[in-house]
Design an enzyme around this catalytic site. Structure first.
Site, PDB file in Angstrom:
ATOM      1  N   GLY A   8       0.813  -1.214   0.000  1.00 53.56           N
ATOM      2  CA  GLY A   8       0.000   0.000   0.000  1.00 53.56           C
ATOM      3  C   GLY A   8       0.848   1.265   0.000  1.00 53.56           C
ATOM      4  O   GLY A   8       0.500   2.269   0.613  1.00 53.56           O
ATOM      5  N   ALA A   9       1.954   1.240  -0.739  1.00 57.96           N
ATOM      6  CA  ALA A   9       2.902   2.353  -0.700  1.00 57.96           C
ATOM      7  C   ALA A   9       2.404   3.597  -1.414  1.00 57.96           C
ATOM      8  O   ALA A   9       2.969   4.680  -1.234  1.00 57.96           O
ATOM      9  CB  ALA A   9       4.243   1.920  -1.300  1.00 57.96           C
ATOM     10  N   SER A  10       1.361   3.473  -2.212  1.00 56.13           N
ATOM     11  CA  SER A  10       0.857   4.638  -2.941  1.00 56.13           C
ATOM     12  C   SER A  10      -0.104   5.483  -2.118  1.00 56.13           C
ATOM     13  O   SER A  10      -0.467   6.588  -2.514  1.00 56.13           O
ATOM     14  CB  SER A  10       0.160   4.200  -4.230  1.00 56.13           C
ATOM     15  OG  SER A  10      -0.960   3.379  -3.940  1.00 56.13           O
ATOM     16  N   GLY A  11      -0.539   4.983  -0.955  1.00 50.42           N
ATOM     17  CA  GLY A  11      -1.427   5.741  -0.084  1.00 50.42           C
ATOM     18  C   GLY A  11      -0.671   6.754   0.754  1.00 50.42           C
ATOM     19  O   GLY A  11       0.564   6.800   0.758  1.00 50.42           O
ATOM     20  N   GLY A  12      -1.403   7.573   1.482  1.00 49.67           N
ATOM     21  CA  GLY A  12      -0.787   8.648   2.247  1.00 49.67           C
ATOM     22  C   GLY A  12       0.197   8.169   3.285  1.00 49.67           C
ATOM     23  O   GLY A  12       1.324   8.682   3.391  1.00 49.67           O
ATOM     24  N   ILE A  13      -0.183   7.183   4.083  1.00 51.68           N
ATOM     25  CA  ILE A  13       0.713   6.660   5.109  1.00 51.68           C
ATOM     26  C   ILE A  13       1.849   5.861   4.487  1.00 51.68           C
ATOM     27  O   ILE A  13       3.016   6.016   4.852  1.00 51.68           O
ATOM     28  CB  ILE A  13      -0.074   5.809   6.124  1.00 51.68           C
ATOM     29  CG1 ILE A  13      -1.017   6.698   6.940  1.00 51.68           C
ATOM     30  CG2 ILE A  13       0.872   5.046   7.053  1.00 51.68           C
ATOM     31  CD1 ILE A  13      -1.919   5.942   7.895  1.00 51.68           C
ATOM     32  N   SER A 133      -5.336  -0.277  13.313  1.00 54.80           N
ATOM     33  CA  SER A 133      -6.260   0.844  13.491  1.00 54.80           C
ATOM     34  C   SER A 133      -6.731   0.876  14.936  1.00 54.80           C
ATOM     35  O   SER A 133      -6.803  -0.169  15.611  1.00 54.80           O
ATOM     36  CB  SER A 133      -7.473   0.705  12.575  1.00 54.80           C
ATOM     37  OG  SER A 133      -8.496   1.625  12.926  1.00 54.80           O
ATOM     38  N   TYR A 146     -14.176  -3.893   9.153  1.00 53.53           N
ATOM     39  CA  TYR A 146     -12.885  -3.215   9.265  1.00 53.53           C
ATOM     40  C   TYR A 146     -12.322  -3.393  10.680  1.00 53.53           C
ATOM     41  O   TYR A 146     -11.139  -3.693  10.858  1.00 53.53           O
ATOM     42  CB  TYR A 146     -13.057  -1.737   8.936  1.00 53.53           C
ATOM     43  CG  TYR A 146     -11.786  -0.926   8.944  1.00 53.53           C
ATOM     44  CD1 TYR A 146     -10.877  -1.009   7.892  1.00 53.53           C
ATOM     45  CD2 TYR A 146     -11.487  -0.063   9.995  1.00 53.53           C
ATOM     46  CE1 TYR A 146      -9.714  -0.255   7.888  1.00 53.53           C
ATOM     47  CE2 TYR A 146     -10.334   0.684  10.004  1.00 53.53           C
ATOM     48  CZ  TYR A 146      -9.450   0.591   8.949  1.00 53.53           C
ATOM     49  OH  TYR A 146      -8.299   1.340   8.951  1.00 53.53           O
TER      50      TYR A 146
END
Length: 237
Positions: A8-13, A133, A146
């Site tokens: 998930g490297a393209s997300g903000g975190i 989370s 979730y």
């Protein structure tokens, strides 16, 4: 050189984590699925370490095998960051959405860790960081699935740390509260303001603050921290 895999490297975190790891000198394998523009922009910002991109849909049962075939170095650090959320009643979720979220956020991370762990054990060093989370602790109405998968990841951290600690490998989790990412884009301006007012610090967290915690947990400054899930939430919960 040490190498890290960031899902998930393209997300903000994920983006901020990748930049922080690059600054620390890690070679990078950056996973993404759909956000090709964002991952290309990220790669262009990293010049001094090797960077490889790996495209895979981790809701697909065959994605882990495909990813592993694209990794050509021993992975010293795994950052499990891929995630998606669903806001709505449990009775409104389609079965396919349930299966996809469990595959993405539980099964795929488990299998990636399973196949990358032997080299860490052989070297007697390595780190696994799970981005969980706050809802994995407390649960959230209208985000039941979730909350469930994040709770599962928290237990995964606890159990795996006990299993691999004798081999010199550390496993920790980070449980963010409300962070300034696209995951909160469904909130209206008024809802966002109400959320900020509900947080004692009066603001959302920044992706860079999560990345700073990742940097600490994989460093020699935290060598006795193992099996912990640290919540970063502005005293919200």
């Amino acid at each position: 050189m040490k190498y890290a895999l960031v899902t998930g490297a393209s997300g903000g975190i994920g983006r901020e984590i990748a930049l922080k790891l690059a600054k620390a000198g890690y070679g990078l394998y950056l996973h993404f699925n759909q956000n090709e523009r964002e991952i290309s922009s990220l790669v262009q910002q990293i010049h001094h370490v090797p960077v490889y991109t790996v495209r895979a849909d981790l809701t697909n049962k065959n994605a882990v095998t495909a990813m592993l075939s694209s990794i050509h170095h021993d992975i010293d650090t795994i950052i499990h960051n891929s995630a998606t959320s669903y806001f709505g009643l449990i009775t409104d979720m389609r079965d396919e959405e349930v299966f996809d979220m469990i595959q993405l956020q539980v099964t795929s991370p488990f299998l990636l860790t399973k196949y990358l762990m032997p080299n860490m054990i052989k070297k007697r060093q390595g780190n696994v960081i799970v981005i969980s989370s706050i809802w994995g602790f407390t649960g959230a109405s209208c985000e039941v699935l979730y909350s469930m998968v994040k709770g599962g990841l928290n237990t995964f951290v606890k159990a795996l740390a006990k299993e691999v600690a004798p081999s010199g490998v550390r496993v920790n989790g980070i449980a963010p509260g409300a962070i300034e990412t696209k995951m909160n884009s469904h909130l209206s301006k008024d809802e966002l303001q109400a959320l900020k007012q509900d947080i004692p610090m009066g603001r959302l967290g920044k992706p860079s603050e999560v990345a700073d915690l990742v940097d600490f947990l994989i460093s020699d400054r935290s060598t006795y921290i193992n099996g912990e899930i640290i919540s970063i939430n502005g005293a919200w919960y």
